[in-house]
Design a protein around this motif. Structure first.
Motif, mmCIF file in Angstrom:
data_model
loop_
_atom_site.group_PDB
_atom_site.id
_atom_site.type_symbol
_atom_site.label_atom_id
_atom_site.label_comp_id
_atom_site.label_asym_id
_atom_site.label_seq_id
_atom_site.Cartn_x
_atom_site.Cartn_y
_atom_site.Cartn_z
ATOM 1 N N ARG A 5 18.106 8.658 46.386
ATOM 2 C CA ARG A 5 17.436 8.529 47.682
ATOM 3 C C ARG A 5 18.356 7.761 48.638
ATOM 4 O O ARG A 5 19.286 7.092 48.195
ATOM 5 N N PRO A 6 18.099 7.884 49.934
ATOM 6 C CA PRO A 6 18.995 7.210 50.873
ATOM 7 C C PRO A 6 18.953 5.690 50.677
ATOM 8 O O PRO A 6 17.912 5.136 50.331
ATOM 9 N N ILE A 7 20.085 5.066 50.926
ATOM 10 C CA ILE A 7 20.185 3.606 50.856
ATOM 11 C C ILE A 7 19.407 3.000 52.030
ATOM 12 O O ILE A 7 19.516 3.487 53.156
ATOM 13 N N ALA A 13 19.809 -5.822 51.182
ATOM 14 C CA ALA A 13 19.317 -7.199 51.150
ATOM 15 C C ALA A 13 19.254 -7.704 49.705
ATOM 16 O O ALA A 13 19.627 -8.847 49.412
ATOM 17 N N ARG A 14 18.791 -6.805 48.789
ATOM 18 C CA ARG A 14 18.685 -7.184 47.384
ATOM 19 C C ARG A 14 20.076 -7.532 46.842
ATOM 20 O O ARG A 14 20.265 -8.533 46.167
ATOM 21 N N LYS A 15 21.026 -6.694 47.193
ATOM 22 C CA LYS A 15 22.408 -6.897 46.731
ATOM 23 C C LYS A 15 22.948 -8.267 47.189
ATOM 24 O O LYS A 15 23.579 -8.993 46.427
ATOM 25 N N VAL A 23 20.123 -8.625 57.079
ATOM 26 C CA VAL A 23 20.968 -7.433 56.976
ATOM 27 C C VAL A 23 20.966 -6.685 58.310
ATOM 28 O O VAL A 23 22.012 -6.293 58.835
ATOM 29 N N SER A 24 19.763 -6.529 58.861
ATOM 30 C CA SER A 24 19.645 -5.797 60.117
ATOM 31 C C SER A 24 20.477 -6.460 61.202
ATOM 32 O O SER A 24 21.221 -5.809 61.938
ATOM 33 N N ARG A 25 20.375 -7.792 61.291
ATOM 34 C CA ARG A 25 21.157 -8.514 62.297
ATOM 35 C C ARG A 25 22.650 -8.382 62.030
ATOM 36 O O ARG A 25 23.433 -8.188 62.957
#
Lengths: 348, 348
Positions: A5-7, A13-15, A23-25
């Protein structure tokens, strides 16, 4: 991982053991994220083939045409003039104004700001509540800045916090009205003060004090009493002033409502306004020209605050680079009417 | 058709030669769609295997916690009391109030309502603008109903339009204050009327007329002059009244602002309030208790309008079936103060 499935941002964030919003920022190159972290996250996202979800992005970035206005009250002439000024510029541009009244509560102010941000307003115009000053809170203001939403202080600023602001020069207005009383021969000038710590109260108070000092008049603490801007909060303090062994020959009310309350008490005592006790206010509210006697006051350009604040917001929108912080201070003007025009007494 | 891609609302609309929104309403069993059409569309959708898109539905049906308040102005005591009442109930429930001021313009009212609907407010509280009445427009109100958004009139209703409303019994308030003037011995009672066609103006006017008739006093047209609720709109009309060959012995102002303006003109003429000319207002605004003389007036429960309207909205939310239309009319109360308490004159 990417076979099935797409990342998503959550995977990244989990990584990195951080929140999805970090992550978004980082992916949006937001300054609040450490540069190394940004670089690492961006490289990883590229490696694993992360694709932005443009549908949800378009929903998130949708222009809402909504603006937030957070004020202590909407019932006073002054606040409604500011809002009127904002309407006059922003409504023809197609904006909806969300008006929130904090009733001087920090908790309400913080809650409204959080809701406005959730509703994705494009700017927040804020006149800070009394509790916010008193308690020294500014976390909620930091949140606005972090979200990249413009914050513009209107009328009441949070001193020391970096944001654009449009305020009124209350200090010189107060100085001018007190000097006018002194020129009319008044020597024992009382001040019905606004709530402590509010800039608008403290500036008027400072103008009063400095003017007395400049004219070598004593500052008498028993002539300074607090009110809360409302007409009925002037009644007991004025009664108290008139019962002093050496009562005032003039009363400077922190606003017109307070001055009108004071004037009523002076007249009930059988004293003449302005000859026994002069009374002056602040705001130049419509009613002040029609009281009996009409009220000497200081006009505050409330509507212009709204207009200038709107202009600041619109210039933010069209700015090519990040907009500079601007601080605009509008002048106030002395309006002389009957309540202070007394026959000059000769000094003994 | 369904082999390649899922059936959409647009496909069904094409089949029935109607708009996608008609299909959507038919599938949601909306009363605005003819029952046969609903049944046909629903059966066809079932046959072709139409599946709702739950993602976009959840976005569309998302609770926004936003409510729209559309009022003619926010600067008056009365409107700000209503808004205060709405805040007091709805803010603790987590709602954001979008306040829009129409400045009595129909176009602004229609535009604000359309924006509020686009922002998916959960209810619209409306105090109708003067222009809306004058022009007899109600298409924009129909749109609110068609969208299934509750509409609640606050204070100023659109007569003849079916929606819930909370209003004040201005008629009996006006009747009571005029009867009080008659009991005080006044015989030539002028009325500084509000703008024509507004319910609040016309009800007060009707109370004035009926009370004069009931007491067999003549209705003199030269004693009835229009104002616009603002203090300065009373000045010229009052001057005119006092210059009449047979001037009034009492003035009933449509609100306190107008009464305060009138009182000032009477005193400037060297006449005594209440003995030469009694003056009464309407609203019981905070200042009315502290003018000199204090003002006889009629209290309107503005805050209660807001509270009752909030209650109506919340009962809409929890209603199992469709909520009934409710019309609540709150009482107004005569407040007697100095501006009308004159010595009784004996009839000649």
């Amino acid at each position: 991982m990417h076979a099935n499935r797409p990342i998503t941002i959550k995977d990244i964030a989990r990584k990195f053991k951080c929140s999805p919003s970090t992550v978004s920022r980082a992916l949006n190159d937001h300054y609040s994220i450490n540069e190394d972290t940004r670089k690492n996250i961006q490289e990883y996202a590229k490696k694993v083939g992360y694709q932005r979800n443009s549908v949800s992005l378009s929903l998130l970035n949708k222009k809402t045409d909504s603006l937030g206005i957070v004020v202590p009250t909407i019932g006073n002439y002054h606040e409604s003039s500011i809002i009127d000024g904002l309407y006059s510029v922003l409504q023809p541009q197609g904006y909806i104004l969300n008006i929130c009244a904090t009733n001087e509560s920090f908790l309400l102010e913080a809650e409204y700001i959080s809701k406005l941000l959730a509703n994705r307003v494009e700017c927040i115009f804020l006149s800070v509540s009394q509790e916010t000053y008193d308690a020294g809170h500014n976390e909620h203001l930091e949140t606005i800045i972090q979200r990249g939403v413009p914050l513009i202080f209107i009328d009441r600023e949070y001193e020391g916090f970096t944001a654009s602001r449009v305020t009124v020069d209350d200090y010189h207005g107060a100085y001018a009205v007190v000097e006018h009383l002194i020129n009319m021969g008044c020597k024992r000038i009382a001040h019905l003060k606004g709530p402590n710590a509010l800039t608008v109260s403290e500036q008027r108070f400072a103008g009063y004090l400095d003017c007395l000092r400049r004219h070598n008049l004593p500052i008498r603490e028993e002539l300074i009493i607090n009110t809360n801007f409302k007409v009925d909060s002037a009644i007991l303090p004025t009664k108290h002033l008139l019962e002093l062994a050496s009562p005032p020959d003039a009363i400077f009310g922190v606003n017109d409502q307070v001055a009108i309350g004071a004037m009523r008490v002076v007249k009930d005592k059988g004293l003449n306004v302005p000859h026994d006790v002069s009374v002056v206010g602040f705001d130049n509210s419509p009613i002040s020209a029609y009281t009996y006697p009409s009220l000497t006051t200081v006009s505050r350009p409330g509507r212009e605050i709204g207009i200038e604040a709107s202009r600041l917001f619109l210039s933010h929108l069209t700015a090519l680079a990040e907009s500079p912080i601007e601080a605009i201070r509008l002048p106030s003007n002395l309006i002389i009417r009957e309540s202070s025009l007394r026959m000059m007494k000769q000094s003994p």
